[in-house]
Design a protein around this motif. Structure first.
Motif, mmCIF file in Angstrom:
data_model
loop_
_atom_site.group_PDB
_atom_site.id
_atom_site.type_symbol
_atom_site.label_atom_id
_atom_site.label_comp_id
_atom_site.label_asym_id
_atom_site.label_seq_id
_atom_site.Cartn_x
_atom_site.Cartn_y
_atom_site.Cartn_z
ATOM 1 N N TRP A 87 0.820 -1.216 0.000
ATOM 2 C CA TRP A 87 0.000 0.000 0.000
ATOM 3 C C TRP A 87 0.850 1.261 0.000
ATOM 4 O O TRP A 87 0.339 2.351 -0.290
ATOM 5 C CB TRP A 87 -0.951 -0.013 1.191
ATOM 6 N N LEU A 88 2.142 1.124 0.317
ATOM 7 C CA LEU A 88 3.031 2.291 0.260
ATOM 8 C C LEU A 88 3.203 2.791 -1.172
ATOM 9 O O LEU A 88 3.568 3.951 -1.399
ATOM 10 C CB LEU A 88 4.394 1.943 0.858
ATOM 11 N N LEU A 89 2.958 1.903 -2.146
ATOM 12 C CA LEU A 89 3.102 2.321 -3.538
ATOM 13 C C LEU A 89 2.037 3.341 -3.944
ATOM 14 O O LEU A 89 2.274 4.156 -4.844
ATOM 15 C CB LEU A 89 3.015 1.098 -4.463
ATOM 16 N N ILE A 90 0.877 3.298 -3.295
ATOM 17 C CA ILE A 90 -0.199 4.219 -3.675
ATOM 18 C C ILE A 90 0.166 5.668 -3.351
ATOM 19 O O ILE A 90 0.079 6.544 -4.229
ATOM 20 C CB ILE A 90 -1.533 3.806 -3.029
ATOM 21 N N PRO A 91 0.595 6.001 -2.110
ATOM 22 C CA PRO A 91 1.031 7.396 -1.891
ATOM 23 C C PRO A 91 2.232 7.778 -2.742
ATOM 24 O O PRO A 91 2.347 8.936 -3.173
ATOM 25 C CB PRO A 91 1.359 7.440 -0.389
ATOM 26 N N ALA A 92 3.124 6.796 -3.004
ATOM 27 C CA ALA A 92 4.248 7.101 -3.902
ATOM 28 C C ALA A 92 3.740 7.460 -5.296
ATOM 29 O O ALA A 92 4.211 8.412 -5.933
ATOM 30 C CB ALA A 92 5.206 5.910 -3.969
ATOM 31 N N GLY A 93 2.741 6.705 -5.767
ATOM 32 C CA GLY A 93 2.162 6.998 -7.070
ATOM 33 C C GLY A 93 1.468 8.346 -7.090
ATOM 34 O O GLY A 93 1.562 9.093 -8.077
ATOM 35 N N LEU A 94 0.774 8.687 -6.008
ATOM 36 C CA LEU A 94 0.106 9.990 -5.945
ATOM 37 C C LEU A 94 1.115 11.133 -5.957
ATOM 38 O O LEU A 94 0.864 12.188 -6.551
ATOM 39 C CB LEU A 94 -0.771 10.059 -4.695
ATOM 40 N N LEU A 95 2.265 10.926 -5.316
ATOM 41 C CA LEU A 95 3.328 11.946 -5.364
ATOM 42 C C LEU A 95 3.853 12.123 -6.783
ATOM 43 O O LEU A 95 4.098 13.251 -7.242
ATOM 44 C CB LEU A 95 4.473 11.560 -4.422
ATOM 45 N N VAL A 96 4.043 10.998 -7.485
ATOM 46 C CA VAL A 96 4.502 11.086 -8.881
ATOM 47 C C VAL A 96 3.459 11.797 -9.735
ATOM 48 O O VAL A 96 3.791 12.626 -10.595
ATOM 49 C CB VAL A 96 4.802 9.682 -9.441
ATOM 50 N N LEU A 97 2.177 11.504 -9.505
ATOM 51 C CA LEU A 97 1.121 12.168 -10.260
ATOM 52 C C LEU A 97 1.058 13.663 -9.938
ATOM 53 O O LEU A 97 0.747 14.487 -10.818
ATOM 54 C CB LEU A 97 -0.232 11.513 -9.976
ATOM 55 N N ALA A 98 1.352 14.022 -8.676
ATOM 56 C CA ALA A 98 1.434 15.448 -8.330
ATOM 57 C C ALA A 98 2.593 16.106 -9.091
ATOM 58 O O ALA A 98 2.474 17.237 -9.590
ATOM 59 C CB ALA A 98 1.619 15.622 -6.823
ATOM 60 N N GLY A 99 3.737 15.379 -9.179
ATOM 61 C CA GLY A 99 4.844 15.887 -9.974
ATOM 62 C C GLY A 99 4.487 16.006 -11.440
ATOM 63 O O GLY A 99 4.887 16.961 -12.127
ATOM 64 N N TYR A 100 3.695 15.045 -11.931
ATOM 65 C CA TYR A 100 3.234 15.113 -13.322
ATOM 66 C C TYR A 100 2.372 16.360 -13.551
ATOM 67 O O TYR A 100 2.521 17.054 -14.563
ATOM 68 C CB TYR A 100 2.439 13.852 -13.654
ATOM 69 N N THR A 101 1.482 16.640 -12.593
ATOM 70 C CA THR A 101 0.626 17.830 -12.720
ATOM 71 C C THR A 101 1.466 19.102 -12.766
ATOM 72 O O THR A 101 1.217 20.001 -13.589
ATOM 73 C CB THR A 101 -0.361 17.889 -11.543
ATOM 74 N N ALA A 102 2.460 19.185 -11.870
ATOM 75 C CA ALA A 102 3.335 20.360 -11.872
ATOM 76 C C ALA A 102 4.092 20.477 -13.190
ATOM 77 O O ALA A 102 4.248 21.579 -13.743
ATOM 78 C CB ALA A 102 4.313 20.275 -10.701
#
Length: 484
Positions: free
Chosen positions: A240-255
């Motif tokens: 489940w740690l991969l999900i917040p990691a993925g959300l961080l990457v998606l936040a970086g993608y948005t930026a």
């Protein structure tokens, strides 16, 4: 001046309905493989002596690859021509189906399924993009109605068709027919695509594909989806740690997209989400697919593993849902432009009523009659399904510029894939944990998991009602002009 695809207007492409038929055939083929494999897993296990981990990847590898390529594929179709992308996807899907059917071992089958899923992800955003391109007004609603019927029927009829093919081919080799059936369909779609689907692209430069954005989005989606699609095999909380990691990457993608968009054409125009119709429609689709897709996952498990129904009998049980979906999707496509999002809310209420009735059937009806008795409530739920998928797709994409239709459709379908994976993980967890804790009480496990399904549907209903109320307030606050 006439707009291509507009009803009755000069300049409408006379091939548009034939082009739509080709698109729907290929879309049906790719979406069918999401559900048809579920009933084939026991046959694959016997025929290939496949371990449980490989069986899990036969299902999850397809879903993962499908979700990863939707947005880049939609973007590619927008910039380089939707017919080229569509044909490429169908060719790849047909070849990978051939390899899957001929697989000598489970590893070959897993690889073929991953490629097949990626090909399906290439095909589907081209379909919604071509509908946006070729149709306008009420005709667009009718075209999306047929697409919605295709989605509903392919998902519900997959187990039935899989059961028929396995019965035809036998328990040892019947699973191969599940993949071979795609080959003639794919060849026909390729030939007809060049005849009926208009060619040409937007003519943008190749560097506008935004490779950094593609990689960031793919990495983020992969990290979010992986622990969900691997939920039944990958035990422990570390995944489940991969999900917040993925959300961080998606936040970086948005930026990145915001920065890149100030200088070039971004892969996804984030201003799409400033349109209420698109943002709420995408959220509704994510929540709805979380409940909709998982229904058939637990239904086939309950009937085959719990009540010992055959693959064909389990498939027949879901046919009523398809029979309800087809006419209501066609109707929903015709009236959605007049009724709007309230139509979606009505559909979600019907689905909730149908699923609640399924729970009553499982409680009250003897096990040997369950599969036939649930036909009526599943038919009611299918009627509701046709009033959700089609109208929501039409309303969500209604304000999207045609030049961005493929990308917008890819984003919408990516949300649906993520929702489906979240739903199957949550519903599957509720189902299997209950089976384990009750020492094999599949009926109780099915009812508990069905409550999770209903919770997703109710959450989607909240999103629909939010849009309905916002639209009502907007109209109420708009001053009415009175004639002098």
């Amino acid at each position: 001046m006439g707009t291509p695809g507009a009803h009755g207007e000069e300049g409408a492409d006379p091939r548009r309905w034939k082009a739509l038929t080709v698109c729907l055939v290929a879309g049906f083929m790719s979406l069918l493989d999401v559900s048809i494999v579920n009933v084939a897993l026991p046959s694959i296990r016997v025929g290939l002596h496949a371990p449980p981990s490989d069986l899990q990847w036969v299902v999850s590898g397809y879903a993962l690859a499908f979700g990863l390529v939707l947005v880049p594929a939609g973007r590619f179709g927008d910039t380089h021509g939707r017919r080229n992308a569509f044909v490429f996807g169908v060719v790849l899907f047909t070849l990978s189906s051939m390899v899957a059917g001929a697989s000598p071992g489970s590893t070959w089958l897993v690889v073929a399924r991953v490629v097949q899923g990626a090909a399906g992800g290439v095909i589907n955003p081209q379909v919604s993009g071509l509908i946006q391109q070729l149709f306008r007004g009420e005709e667009r609603g009718r075209a999306f109605g047929l697409l919605g019927a295709t989605i509903g029927i392919s998902t519900a009829i997959g187990p039935l068709l899989g059961g028929l093919l396995i019965q035809l081919g036998g328990q040892q080799e019947g699973w191969r027919y599940v993949f071979y059936v795609n080959i003639p369909i794919g060849v026909l779609a390729i030939v007809l695509a060049y005849r009926y689907i208009p060619g040409g692209g937007a003519g943008r430069r190749r560097e506008d594909m935004d490779p950094v954005g593609v990689l960031l989005l793919a990495a983020g989606i992969f990290l979010v989806l992986l622990p969900l699609v691997e939920g039944q095999r990958w035990h422990g909380s570390a995944r489940w740690l991969l999900i917040p990691a993925g959300l961080l990457v998606l936040a970086g993608y948005t930026a990145w997209e915001r920065w890149y968009g100030r200088r070039h054409e971004p892969m996804v125009d984030l201003s799409l989400f400033q349109r209420r119709s698109y943002a709420l429609g995408a959220l509704l689709g994510l929540l709805y697919f979380g409940g909709f897709t998982a229904i058939f996952f637990i239904l086939t498990q309950y009937l085959q593993e719990g009540l010992r129904y055959s693959a064909l009998q389990a498939g027949l049980a879901s046919t009523a849902f398809a029979l309800g979906s087809a006419p209501s999707a066609a109707l929903g496509g015709r009236v959605v432009t007049r009724i709007g999002r309230p139509l979606v809310a009505i559909g979600l209420v019907l689905i909730t009523i149908g699923l609640a009735a399924v729970d009553l059937v499982v409680r009250l009806v003897p096990a040997h009659r369950v599969a036939w008795t649930i036909a009526i409530p599943l038919f009611v739920a299918g009627l509701g399904n046709g009033l959700v998928i089609t109208p929501n797709q039409t309303l969500t994409l209604s304000e999207v510029p045609v030049a961005k239709a493929g990308t917008a459709g890819g984003v919408l379908q990516t949300g649906q894939r993520i929702g489906a994976s979240v739903g199957i993980a949550a519903v599957g967890s509720a189902f299997f944990s209950q089976v384990a804790s009750t020492h094999g009480d599949y009926a109780l496990a099915f009812r508990h998991a069905l409550l999770v399904n209903i919770a997703f549907i109710l959450a989607a209903l909240v999103a629909a009602l939010t849009d309905v109320l916002a639209d009502h307030r907007r109209r109420a606050s708009t001053p009415t002009r009175t004639p002098p």
